[in-house]
Design an enzyme around this catalytic site. Structure first.
Site, PDB file in Angstrom:
ATOM      1  N   ASP A  70       0.888  -1.160   0.000  1.00 39.71           N
ATOM      2  CA  ASP A  70       0.000   0.000   0.000  1.00 39.71           C
ATOM      3  C   ASP A  70       0.926   1.210   0.000  1.00 39.71           C
ATOM      4  O   ASP A  70       1.689   1.402   0.961  1.00 39.71           O
ATOM      5  CB  ASP A  70      -0.896  -0.018   1.250  1.00 39.71           C
ATOM      6  CG  ASP A  70      -1.822   1.199   1.315  1.00 39.71           C
ATOM      7  OD1 ASP A  70      -1.522   2.226   0.673  1.00 39.71           O
ATOM      8  OD2 ASP A  70      -2.834   1.114   2.034  1.00 39.71           O
ATOM      9  N   VAL A  71       0.880   2.011  -1.048  1.00 34.62           N
ATOM     10  CA  VAL A  71       1.865   3.090  -1.194  1.00 34.62           C
ATOM     11  C   VAL A  71       1.761   4.175  -0.123  1.00 34.62           C
ATOM     12  O   VAL A  71       2.658   5.009  -0.006  1.00 34.62           O
ATOM     13  CB  VAL A  71       1.799   3.744  -2.600  1.00 34.62           C
ATOM     14  CG1 VAL A  71       2.215   2.759  -3.673  1.00 34.62           C
ATOM     15  CG2 VAL A  71       0.431   4.354  -2.868  1.00 34.62           C
ATOM     16  N   ASN A  97       3.150   4.678 -10.111  1.00 34.39           N
ATOM     17  CA  ASN A  97       1.949   4.657 -10.958  1.00 34.39           C
ATOM     18  C   ASN A  97       0.653   4.472 -10.175  1.00 34.39           C
ATOM     19  O   ASN A  97      -0.418   4.861 -10.655  1.00 34.39           O
ATOM     20  CB  ASN A  97       2.115   3.517 -11.975  1.00 34.39           C
ATOM     21  CG  ASN A  97       0.804   3.108 -12.608  1.00 34.39           C
ATOM     22  OD1 ASN A  97       0.307   3.747 -13.539  1.00 34.39           O
ATOM     23  ND2 ASN A  97       0.200   2.021 -12.098  1.00 34.39           N
ATOM     24  N   TYR A 162      -8.168  14.974  -7.250  1.00 35.62           N
ATOM     25  CA  TYR A 162      -7.357  14.288  -8.281  1.00 35.62           C
ATOM     26  C   TYR A 162      -6.455  15.295  -8.994  1.00 35.62           C
ATOM     27  O   TYR A 162      -5.246  15.070  -9.136  1.00 35.62           O
ATOM     28  CB  TYR A 162      -8.295  13.591  -9.276  1.00 35.62           C
ATOM     29  CG  TYR A 162      -7.576  12.726 -10.284  1.00 35.62           C
ATOM     30  CD1 TYR A 162      -7.088  11.466  -9.930  1.00 35.62           C
ATOM     31  CD2 TYR A 162      -7.364  13.165 -11.586  1.00 35.62           C
ATOM     32  CE1 TYR A 162      -6.421  10.661 -10.853  1.00 35.62           C
ATOM     33  CE2 TYR A 162      -6.702  12.367 -12.506  1.00 35.62           C
ATOM     34  CZ  TYR A 162      -6.227  11.120 -12.141  1.00 35.62           C
ATOM     35  OH  TYR A 162      -5.568  10.334 -13.050  1.00 35.62           O
ATOM     36  N   LYS A 166      -2.354  15.462  -8.914  1.00 36.51           N
ATOM     37  CA  LYS A 166      -1.538  15.296 -10.126  1.00 36.51           C
ATOM     38  C   LYS A 166      -0.681  16.532 -10.413  1.00 36.51           C
ATOM     39  O   LYS A 166       0.429  16.408 -10.939  1.00 36.51           O
ATOM     40  CB  LYS A 166      -2.426  14.933 -11.317  1.00 36.51           C
ATOM     41  CG  LYS A 166      -3.106  13.563 -11.182  1.00 36.51           C
ATOM     42  CD  LYS A 166      -2.084  12.428 -11.032  1.00 36.51           C
ATOM     43  CE  LYS A 166      -2.734  11.048 -11.064  1.00 36.51           C
ATOM     44  NZ  LYS A 166      -1.749   9.957 -10.933  1.00 36.51           N
ATOM     45  N   THR A 200     -11.520   4.404 -15.882  1.00 37.62           N
ATOM     46  CA  THR A 200     -12.273   5.262 -16.817  1.00 37.62           C
ATOM     47  C   THR A 200     -13.484   4.554 -17.427  1.00 37.62           C
ATOM     48  O   THR A 200     -14.043   5.042 -18.412  1.00 37.62           O
ATOM     49  CB  THR A 200     -11.342   5.739 -17.957  1.00 37.62           C
ATOM     50  OG1 THR A 200     -10.747   4.590 -18.572  1.00 37.62           O
ATOM     51  CG2 THR A 200     -10.265   6.662 -17.446  1.00 37.62           C
TER      52      THR A 200
END
Ligand SMILES: NC(=O)c1ccc[n+]([C@@H]2O[C@H](COP(=O)([O-])OP(=O)(O)OC[C@H]3O[C@@H](n4cnc5c(N)ncnc54)[C@H](O)[C@@H]3O)[C@@H](O)[C@H]2O)c1
Length: 251
Positions: A70-71, A97, A162, A166, A200
């Site tokens: 888990d990052v 990623n 989001y 980013k 998506t």
């Protein structure tokens, strides 16, 4: 004077290198894993989806492993990097990623939504970079590829956390590039456009005007990651590589 040889890219530009890909179990991450492996690297698939990650690593055979990561977990990062170095003797390439997305009109955009997307997309990337830098520095260099998005270049309706995450990844990439250039550690960001993945599925991709005429599939983005991982990009650091079929070209 003899002609200077034209630089060429070897068939397997990552032969002998070791890469770790977060969120590598499916979607874009799995395409990066396959492409890096095909380019000669040993690859570690790091994901919370451990069964899928293990299946991908088993499919690739030797030179591939999986770890549950888990990052957002600092201790998990230390263990994943240690396991990578133990399995393959080093860590030359990190692809940050792993990511999630959520959306809501601003009045309904909860603090929980905000915290979740910042934790995975931005803090997860920060923790990954911080954990691998000592290993790469000690080895004399390395390449970090941080996955941002076209949403790291422009706004996106209802995508508040989001977009902020980013843009944050893009900024973090640049501060690291400035700090680590002399150590041989290159840090670049990739900005995919609209790619057909689990993330998506609810978007009507045909309704999005993309100059190339279609949404991307994960393999469309993988070449950019291999390029940034390899010595073909040896003089690139702090760069934003946009892989969007021209989506933002007219912006
Ligand atoms: N699909 C697109 O159109 C698009 C466009 C631009 C950027 N991106 C970015 O590309 C990356 C991959 O997205 P995708 O479309 O393949 O999505 P996806 O949902 O198919 O894959 C995301 C992967 O990340 C993993 N993950 C999620 N949270 C994690 C965590 N806390 N720790 C470890 N792993 C975790 C998931 O298990 C999954 O395997 C994301 O950072 C995303 O923001 C996607």
């Amino acid at each position: 004077m003899p002609a200077r040889p034209v630089p060429t890219v070897p068939d397997r530009p990552l032969e002998g290198r070791v890469a770790l890909v977060t969120g590598g179990a499916r979607g874009l991450g799995a395409a990066y894993v396959r492409a890096l492996h095909a380019a000669g690297a040993a690859v570690v698939v790091a994901d919370v989806l451990h069964d899928e990650g293990a299946a991908l690593a088993a499919d690739l055979g030797d030179r591939a492993r999986s770890v549950r990561l888990d990052v957002t977990d600092e201790a998990g990062w230390a263990a994943a990097v240690e396991a990578t170095v133990e399995a393959f003797g080093g860590l030359d390439v990190l692809v940050n990623n792993a990511g999630i997305a959520n959306s809501a009109p601003i009045e309904h955009y909860s603090t929980a939504k905000w915290d979740a997307v910042i934790a995975v997309n931005l803090t997860g990337t920060f923790l990954g970079c911080r954990t691998v830098v000592p290993v790469m520095r000690a080895a004399g260099g390395g390449s970090i590829v941080n996955v941002s998005s076209v949403e790291g270049l422009r706004g996106g309706e209802r995508l508040h956390g989001y977009v902020a995450s980013k843009f944050g990844v893009r900024g973090l990439t640049k501060s690291l590039a400035v700090e680590l250039g002399r150590d041989g550690v290159r840090v670049n960001s990739v900005h995919p456009g609209l790619v057909r993945t689990e993330m998506t599925t609810r978007i009507d991709t045909d309704a999005v005007p993309i100059p190339i005429g279609r949404a991307a599939v994960p393999d469309d983005v993988a070449g950019a990651v291999v390029f940034l991982a390899s010595d073909a990009s040896a003089y690139l650091t702090g760069t934003e590589l946009v892989v969007d079929g021209g989506l933002t070209a007219g912006v």
